[in-house]
Design an enzyme around this catalytic site. Structure first.
Site, PDB file in Angstrom:
ATOM      1  N   ASN A 155       1.054  -1.365   0.383  1.00  0.00           N
ATOM      2  CA  ASN A 155      -0.041  -0.026   0.051  1.00  0.00           C
ATOM      3  C   ASN A 155       1.257   0.875  -0.327  1.00  0.00           C
ATOM      4  O   ASN A 155       1.442   1.488   1.060  1.00  0.00           O
ATOM      5  CB  ASN A 155      -0.496   0.004   1.298  1.00  0.00           C
ATOM      6  N   TRP A 156       0.779   1.901  -0.922  1.00  0.00           N
ATOM      7  CA  TRP A 156       1.871   3.098  -1.297  1.00  0.00           C
ATOM      8  C   TRP A 156       1.278   4.531  -0.526  1.00  0.00           C
ATOM      9  O   TRP A 156       1.563   5.635  -1.064  1.00  0.00           O
ATOM     10  CB  TRP A 156       2.554   2.712  -2.856  1.00  0.00           C
ATOM     11  N   LYS A 157       0.241   4.181  -0.104  1.00  0.00           N
ATOM     12  CA  LYS A 157      -0.472   5.017   0.416  1.00  0.00           C
ATOM     13  C   LYS A 157      -0.431   6.793  -0.578  1.00  0.00           C
ATOM     14  O   LYS A 157      -0.062   6.247  -1.714  1.00  0.00           O
ATOM     15  CB  LYS A 157      -0.405   6.107   1.931  1.00  0.00           C
TER      16      LYS A 157
ATOM     17  N   HIS B  95      -9.539   1.166   4.213  1.00  0.00           N
ATOM     18  CA  HIS B  95      -8.299   2.055   5.680  1.00  0.00           C
ATOM     19  C   HIS B  95      -8.786   2.450   6.907  1.00  0.00           C
ATOM     20  O   HIS B  95      -9.212   3.420   6.734  1.00  0.00           O
ATOM     21  CB  HIS B  95      -6.973   2.128   4.718  1.00  0.00           C
TER      22      HIS B  95
ATOM     23  N   GLU C  23      -6.745   4.386   7.541  1.00  0.00           N
ATOM     24  CA  GLU C  23      -7.126   6.006   7.063  1.00  0.00           C
ATOM     25  C   GLU C  23      -7.710   6.833   6.194  1.00  0.00           C
ATOM     26  O   GLU C  23      -8.672   8.266   6.924  1.00  0.00           O
ATOM     27  CB  GLU C  23      -5.628   6.636   6.130  1.00  0.00           C
TER      28      GLU C  23
ATOM     29  N   GLU D 260      -5.350  -4.544  10.513  1.00  0.00           N
ATOM     30  CA  GLU D 260      -4.526  -4.031  10.861  1.00  0.00           C
ATOM     31  C   GLU D 260      -5.169  -3.213  12.172  1.00  0.00           C
ATOM     32  O   GLU D 260      -5.894  -2.357  11.770  1.00  0.00           O
ATOM     33  CB  GLU D 260      -4.266  -3.091   9.475  1.00  0.00           C
TER      34      GLU D 260
ATOM     35  N   GLY E 107       2.283   2.187  11.190  1.00  0.00           N
ATOM     36  CA  GLY E 107       3.545   3.279  10.184  1.00  0.00           C
ATOM     37  C   GLY E 107       3.968   3.986  11.771  1.00  0.00           C
ATOM     38  O   GLY E 107       4.314   4.401  11.822  1.00  0.00           O
TER      39      GLY E 107
ATOM     40  N   SER F  62       3.621  -1.827  10.373  1.00  0.00           N
ATOM     41  CA  SER F  62       4.730  -1.980  11.027  1.00  0.00           C
ATOM     42  C   SER F  62       5.917  -3.216  10.499  1.00  0.00           C
ATOM     43  O   SER F  62       6.422  -3.884  11.171  1.00  0.00           O
ATOM     44  CB  SER F  62       4.879  -1.627  12.127  1.00  0.00           C
TER      45      SER F  62
ATOM     46  N   GLY G  39       2.763  -1.010   3.903  1.00  0.00           N
ATOM     47  CA  GLY G  39       2.673   0.323   4.182  1.00  0.00           C
ATOM     48  C   GLY G  39       4.011   1.016   4.049  1.00  0.00           C
ATOM     49  O   GLY G  39       4.253   0.766   2.803  1.00  0.00           O
ATOM     50  N   GLY G  40       4.692   1.355   4.637  1.00  0.00           N
ATOM     51  CA  GLY G  40       5.896   1.846   4.681  1.00  0.00           C
ATOM     52  C   GLY G  40       7.095   1.386   3.442  1.00  0.00           C
ATOM     53  O   GLY G  40       8.374   1.508   3.206  1.00  0.00           O
TER      54      GLY G  40
HETATM   55  C1  PEP Z   1      -1.018   0.313   6.541  1.00  0.00           C
HETATM   56  O1  PEP Z   1      -0.161   1.213   5.494  1.00  0.00           O
HETATM   57  O2  PEP Z   1      -1.614  -1.202   5.832  1.00  0.00           O
HETATM   58  C2  PEP Z   1       0.323  -0.226   7.048  1.00  0.00           C
HETATM   59  C3  PEP Z   1       0.393  -1.275   7.622  1.00  0.00           C
HETATM   60  O3  PEP Z   1       1.916   0.189   7.235  1.00  0.00           O
HETATM   61  P1  PEP Z   1       2.619   0.133   7.750  1.00  0.00           P
HETATM   62  O4  PEP Z   1       3.382  -1.179   7.089  1.00  0.00           O
HETATM   63  O5  PEP Z   1       3.847   1.582   7.106  1.00  0.00           O
HETATM   64  O6  PEP Z   1       2.506  -0.091   9.342  1.00  0.00           O
END
Ligand code: PEP
Length: 256
Positions: A11-13, A96, A98, A164, A170, A210, A231-232
């Site tokens: 997920n590149w956001k 999601h 967010e 999640e 994040g 994370s 994500g990251g």
């Molecule tokens: C996400 O936003 O779906 C996610 C899992 O982010 P991160 O891996 O950065 O925690």
């Protein structure tokens, strides 16, 4: 032994416009990614056409990060499922945290988006998970049950659920493997109630929050964890492909 294939989805956001997205996809395509793991990347909308062209015919799937519940009309700023399908997008992240926390997405709107996405042939990655306050109040399983209940009526064959925990997204804090397994096990039982045992047994439940190369193997080794929403660590080729390889090692262990 589970027949579920690992799925690692990035997920590149709101990262990677066309130039960066193209460069990252080109580098991913140069990797010798293991065939035992399904891989999906979810760039921002504007980067979908360029990445779609590069990914056509490859074994990396393409996903969007959201979709509206209507197919067209006066919905400024939104994108419709047929528009995604026309580009060759096959996956879409919905619900999601967010979107829920910052953009007013609710269980009901997420469910409506998911239904429409499936009607247009997309596979839904449906996100859910508790906040820190909810976990501390020991409401985790209740929250998961409520959020998952709206999945009733969807096609389980075109559904992936991503657990999640909001406090892990994040933040650098990962759920322990035991916390992830407890939530995933519970979710699978709920899904069996919504669909049936066979569908729930085949449905992939991803962990997100994370996930990094350093902790991926431990989390992915849990019996009800079928992959990750990243994500990251999906924004660069090295950590993302390291997580994919960690999943492949586990898949090879399971099949031997
Ligand atoms: C996400 O936003 O779906 C996610 C899992 O982010 P991160 O891996 O950065 O925690």
């Amino acid at each position: 032994m589970s027949t579920r294939r690992f799925l690692i989805a990035g997920n590149w956001k709101m990262n990677h416009g066309v130039a960066d997205a193209t460069a990252l996809v080109e580098r991913l395509l140069q990797q010798d990614l293991p065939s035992a793991v399904d891989v999906v990347v979810c760039p921002p909308f504007v980067s979908l056409p360029a990445t779609a062209m590069l990914l056509t015919g490859s074994r990396i799937g393409l996903g969007a990060q959201n979709v509206h519940s209507e197919t067209q009309g006066a919905f400024t700023g939104e994108v419709a499922a047929p528009m995604l399908a026309e580009l060759g997008v096959e996956w879409v992240i919905i619900g999601h945290s967010e979107r829920r926390a910052m953009f007013g997405e609710s269980d009901a709107t997420a469910a409506a988006r998911a239904r429409r996405a499936q009607e247009e042939g997309l596979t839904v990655i449906f996100c859910l998970g508790e906040t820190l306050a909810e976990r501390e109040a020991e409401q985790t399983l209740d929250v998961i049950r409520r959020q998952a209940s709206v999945l009733a009526g969807l096609d389980p064959a075109r559904l992936v659920v991503a657990y999640e925990p909001v406090w892990a997204i994040g933040t650098g804090i990962t759920a322990t493997p035991e916390q992830a397994q407890e939530a995933h096990r519970f979710l699978r039982t709920e899904l069996a109630g919504l669909f049936d045992d066979n569908a729930a047994g085949a449905l992939r439940i991803l962990y997100g929050g994370s996930l990094k190369p350093a902790n991926a193997a431990e989390t992915l080794s849990q019996p009800d964890v079928d992959g990750g929403l990243i994500g990251g660590a999906s924004l660069d080729v090295e950590p993302f492909s390291a997580i994919i390889r960690a999943a492949a090692v586990l898949a090879a262990g399971e099949s031997s």
